[in-house]
Design a protein around this motif. Structure first.
Motif, PDB file in Angstrom:
ATOM      1  N   MET A  15       1.649   9.673   4.881  1.00 23.43           N
ATOM      2  CA  MET A  15       0.543   8.953   4.336  1.00 23.43           C
ATOM      3  C   MET A  15      -0.676   9.556   4.279  1.00 23.43           C
ATOM      4  O   MET A  15      -1.307   9.713   3.246  1.00 23.43           O
ATOM      5  N   GLY A  16      -1.196  10.342   5.482  1.00 21.28           N
ATOM      6  CA  GLY A  16      -2.219  11.224   5.339  1.00 21.28           C
ATOM      7  C   GLY A  16      -2.166  12.175   4.386  1.00 21.28           C
ATOM      8  O   GLY A  16      -3.109  12.474   3.653  1.00 21.28           O
ATOM      9  N   GLU A  17      -0.990  13.081   4.565  1.00 18.33           N
ATOM     10  CA  GLU A  17      -0.916  14.214   3.327  1.00 18.33           C
ATOM     11  C   GLU A  17      -0.857  13.560   2.059  1.00 18.33           C
ATOM     12  O   GLU A  17      -1.488  14.052   1.170  1.00 18.33           O
ATOM     13  N   LYS A  18      -0.427  12.472   1.743  1.00 23.80           N
ATOM     14  CA  LYS A  18      -0.633  11.887   0.219  1.00 23.80           C
ATOM     15  C   LYS A  18      -2.032  11.358  -0.157  1.00 23.80           C
ATOM     16  O   LYS A  18      -2.451  11.449  -1.057  1.00 23.80           O
ATOM     17  N   ILE A  19      -2.741  10.739   0.920  1.00 26.69           N
ATOM     18  CA  ILE A  19      -4.190  10.621   0.513  1.00 26.69           C
ATOM     19  C   ILE A  19      -4.919  11.891   0.328  1.00 26.69           C
ATOM     20  O   ILE A  19      -5.560  11.615  -0.547  1.00 26.69           O
TER      21      ILE A  19
ATOM     22  N   MET B  78      -3.933  13.013  -3.041  1.00 25.94           N
ATOM     23  CA  MET B  78      -4.646  12.039  -4.089  1.00 25.94           C
ATOM     24  C   MET B  78      -6.251  12.393  -4.224  1.00 25.94           C
ATOM     25  O   MET B  78      -6.564  12.198  -5.405  1.00 25.94           O
ATOM     26  N   LYS B  79      -6.730  12.602  -3.016  1.00 25.98           N
ATOM     27  CA  LYS B  79      -8.221  13.074  -3.210  1.00 25.98           C
ATOM     28  C   LYS B  79      -8.447  14.333  -3.899  1.00 25.98           C
ATOM     29  O   LYS B  79      -9.313  14.372  -4.748  1.00 25.98           O
ATOM     30  N   SER B  80      -7.670  15.159  -3.655  1.00 27.62           N
ATOM     31  CA  SER B  80      -7.685  16.586  -4.435  1.00 27.62           C
ATOM     32  C   SER B  80      -7.392  16.419  -5.802  1.00 27.62           C
ATOM     33  O   SER B  80      -7.796  16.915  -6.658  1.00 27.62           O
ATOM     34  N   MET B  81      -6.586  15.436  -6.171  1.00 22.96           N
ATOM     35  CA  MET B  81      -6.332  15.301  -7.669  1.00 22.96           C
ATOM     36  C   MET B  81      -7.457  14.841  -8.419  1.00 22.96           C
ATOM     37  O   MET B  81      -7.711  14.942  -9.602  1.00 22.96           O
ATOM     38  N   ASN B  82      -8.266  14.012  -7.741  1.00 24.99           N
ATOM     39  CA  ASN B  82      -9.495  13.683  -8.388  1.00 24.99           C
ATOM     40  C   ASN B  82     -10.892  14.611  -8.011  1.00 24.99           C
ATOM     41  O   ASN B  82     -12.008  14.187  -8.281  1.00 24.99           O
ATOM     42  N   GLY B  83     -10.411  15.675  -7.381  1.00 32.93           N
ATOM     43  CA  GLY B  83     -11.590  16.363  -6.946  1.00 32.93           C
ATOM     44  C   GLY B  83     -12.397  16.213  -5.894  1.00 32.93           C
ATOM     45  O   GLY B  83     -13.670  16.386  -6.011  1.00 32.93           O
TER      46      GLY B  83
ATOM     47  N   VAL C 213       0.837  -1.071  -0.240  1.00 34.21           N
ATOM     48  CA  VAL C 213       0.172   0.039   0.050  1.00 34.21           C
ATOM     49  C   VAL C 213       0.919   1.231   0.010  1.00 34.21           C
ATOM     50  O   VAL C 213       0.710   2.179  -0.600  1.00 34.21           O
ATOM     51  N   THR C 214       2.050   1.117   0.839  1.00 38.20           N
ATOM     52  CA  THR C 214       2.908   2.420   0.732  1.00 38.20           C
ATOM     53  C   THR C 214       3.289   2.466  -0.738  1.00 38.20           C
ATOM     54  O   THR C 214       3.457   3.696  -1.215  1.00 38.20           O
ATOM     55  N   ASP C 215       3.736   1.510  -1.501  1.00 37.48           N
ATOM     56  CA  ASP C 215       4.169   1.549  -2.678  1.00 37.48           C
ATOM     57  C   ASP C 215       3.068   2.042  -3.786  1.00 37.48           C
ATOM     58  O   ASP C 215       3.500   2.825  -4.722  1.00 37.48           O
ATOM     59  N   ASP C 216       1.945   1.559  -3.391  1.00 38.52           N
ATOM     60  CA  ASP C 216       0.973   2.040  -4.317  1.00 38.52           C
ATOM     61  C   ASP C 216       0.731   3.466  -4.365  1.00 38.52           C
ATOM     62  O   ASP C 216       0.584   4.290  -5.360  1.00 38.52           O
ATOM     63  N   VAL C 217       0.796   3.891  -3.211  1.00 34.98           N
ATOM     64  CA  VAL C 217       0.204   5.610  -3.026  1.00 34.98           C
ATOM     65  C   VAL C 217       1.443   6.205  -3.452  1.00 34.98           C
ATOM     66  O   VAL C 217       1.322   7.146  -4.026  1.00 34.98           O
ATOM     67  N   LYS C 218       2.906   5.791  -3.329  1.00 33.78           N
ATOM     68  CA  LYS C 218       3.942   6.584  -3.649  1.00 33.78           C
ATOM     69  C   LYS C 218       3.631   6.629  -5.332  1.00 33.78           C
ATOM     70  O   LYS C 218       4.018   7.635  -5.942  1.00 33.78           O
ATOM     71  N   SER C 219       3.238   5.634  -5.798  1.00 32.46           N
ATOM     72  CA  SER C 219       2.974   5.453  -7.452  1.00 32.46           C
ATOM     73  C   SER C 219       1.977   6.466  -7.804  1.00 32.46           C
ATOM     74  O   SER C 219       2.126   7.238  -8.757  1.00 32.46           O
ATOM     75  N   ILE C 220       0.969   6.361  -7.044  1.00 27.44           N
ATOM     76  CA  ILE C 220      -0.249   7.377  -7.511  1.00 27.44           C
ATOM     77  C   ILE C 220       0.226   8.683  -7.434  1.00 27.44           C
ATOM     78  O   ILE C 220      -0.099   9.503  -8.362  1.00 27.44           O
ATOM     79  N   VAL C 221       0.761   9.099  -6.341  1.00 30.12           N
ATOM     80  CA  VAL C 221       1.289  10.638  -6.139  1.00 30.12           C
ATOM     81  C   VAL C 221       2.565  11.171  -6.759  1.00 30.12           C
ATOM     82  O   VAL C 221       3.031  12.183  -6.771  1.00 30.12           O
ATOM     83  N   ASN C 222       3.173   9.954  -7.461  1.00 28.19           N
ATOM     84  CA  ASN C 222       4.519  10.311  -8.222  1.00 28.19           C
ATOM     85  C   ASN C 222       5.605  10.772  -7.290  1.00 28.19           C
ATOM     86  O   ASN C 222       6.018  11.740  -7.616  1.00 28.19           O
ATOM     87  N   ASP C 223       5.522  10.035  -6.208  1.00 27.18           N
ATOM     88  CA  ASP C 223       6.563  10.564  -5.129  1.00 27.18           C
ATOM     89  C   ASP C 223       7.964   9.808  -5.190  1.00 27.18           C
ATOM     90  O   ASP C 223       7.828   8.481  -4.959  1.00 27.18           O
TER      91      ASP C 223
ATOM     92  N   LEU D 142      -7.973   2.045   5.708  1.00 22.49           N
ATOM     93  CA  LEU D 142      -8.521   3.672   5.054  1.00 22.49           C
ATOM     94  C   LEU D 142      -7.762   3.986   3.943  1.00 22.49           C
ATOM     95  O   LEU D 142      -8.158   4.375   2.941  1.00 22.49           O
ATOM     96  N   ILE D 143      -6.259   3.667   3.985  1.00 18.27           N
ATOM     97  CA  ILE D 143      -5.414   3.978   2.987  1.00 18.27           C
ATOM     98  C   ILE D 143      -5.784   3.179   1.775  1.00 18.27           C
ATOM     99  O   ILE D 143      -5.872   3.594   0.534  1.00 18.27           O
ATOM    100  N   GLN D 144      -6.059   1.576   2.031  1.00 18.11           N
ATOM    101  CA  GLN D 144      -6.392   0.858   1.007  1.00 18.11           C
ATOM    102  C   GLN D 144      -7.914   1.188   0.368  1.00 18.11           C
ATOM    103  O   GLN D 144      -8.035   1.174  -0.879  1.00 18.11           O
ATOM    104  N   ASP D 145      -8.629   1.681   1.017  1.00 19.76           N
ATOM    105  CA  ASP D 145     -10.048   2.171   0.563  1.00 19.76           C
ATOM    106  C   ASP D 145      -9.792   3.198  -0.384  1.00 19.76           C
ATOM    107  O   ASP D 145     -10.451   3.505  -1.445  1.00 19.76           O
ATOM    108  N   SER D 146      -9.119   4.192  -0.032  1.00 19.24           N
ATOM    109  CA  SER D 146      -8.903   5.384  -0.736  1.00 19.24           C
ATOM    110  C   SER D 146      -8.284   4.964  -1.860  1.00 19.24           C
ATOM    111  O   SER D 146      -8.314   5.723  -3.151  1.00 19.24           O
ATOM    112  N   VAL D 147      -7.122   4.266  -2.059  1.00 17.98           N
ATOM    113  CA  VAL D 147      -6.419   3.806  -3.361  1.00 17.98           C
ATOM    114  C   VAL D 147      -7.561   3.019  -3.995  1.00 17.98           C
ATOM    115  O   VAL D 147      -7.494   2.927  -5.423  1.00 17.98           O
ATOM    116  N   ASN D 148      -8.296   2.100  -3.540  1.00 19.55           N
ATOM    117  CA  ASN D 148      -9.471   1.384  -4.210  1.00 19.55           C
ATOM    118  C   ASN D 148     -10.417   2.219  -4.990  1.00 19.55           C
ATOM    119  O   ASN D 148     -10.550   2.131  -6.195  1.00 19.55           O
ATOM    120  N   LYS D 149     -10.624   3.482  -4.229  1.00 20.23           N
ATOM    121  CA  LYS D 149     -11.554   4.403  -4.956  1.00 20.23           C
ATOM    122  C   LYS D 149     -10.762   5.091  -6.180  1.00 20.23           C
ATOM    123  O   LYS D 149     -11.288   5.578  -7.081  1.00 20.23           O
TER     124      LYS D 149
END
Length: 129
Positions: free
Chosen positions: A68-72, A75-80, A30-40, A105-112
């Motif tokens: 991770m909270g900051e990245k989530i 990520m949410k703001s990227m999708n409006g 999940v850490t790697d997924d979030v890093k990839s999504i936010v291009n960190d 919670l992080i996985q739920d955000s990644v799934n969405k």
């Protein structure tokens, strides 16, 4: 590798049944997924984050939760989507030893995020996943 939509209930059950061993794997992916999504490219990978948490006797885990909270939120703001202050929530959950809740919670955000970006009509903001 494309980011997967993971079965949240199965990951929670496997983490509990394996006494947290599967939770280590979940933490890393999940850490790697979030890093990839936010291009960190600046923060450590999931494996390094786990080792840092282990070496610091859990202290790095608090920093990880906050970041991770900051990245989530980003990520949410990227999708409006409306984003709150997830970093404080994740930090409080981490302080009380509820890392599995953080992971859920992080996985739920990644799934969405994955669901929004894989819509059949192609209207997702980042269609390249």
């Amino acid at each position: 590798m494309p980011i997967q939509n993971r079965n949240l209930a199965m990951y929670i059950v496997l983490s509990i049944v394996t006494c947290g061993l599967f939770g280590i794997y979940w933490f890393i992916v999940v850490t790697d997924d979030v890093k990839s999504i936010v291009n960190d490219n600046q923060t450590p990978s999931g494996g390094v984050a786990f080792l840092l948490t282990l070496v610091t006797c859990g202290i790095y885990g608090f920093f990880w939760a906050y970041k991770m909270g900051e990245k989530i939120d980003y990520m949410k703001s990227m999708n409006g989507m409306p984003s709150g202050n997830s970093s404080i929530l994740f930090l409080i959950l981490q302080i009380f030893g509820l890392q599995i809740v953080n992971l859920a919670l992080i996985q739920d955000s990644v799934n969405k995020f994955v669901d929004m970006n894989n819509r059949p009509n192609g209207n997702g903001p980042m269609n390249n996943f």
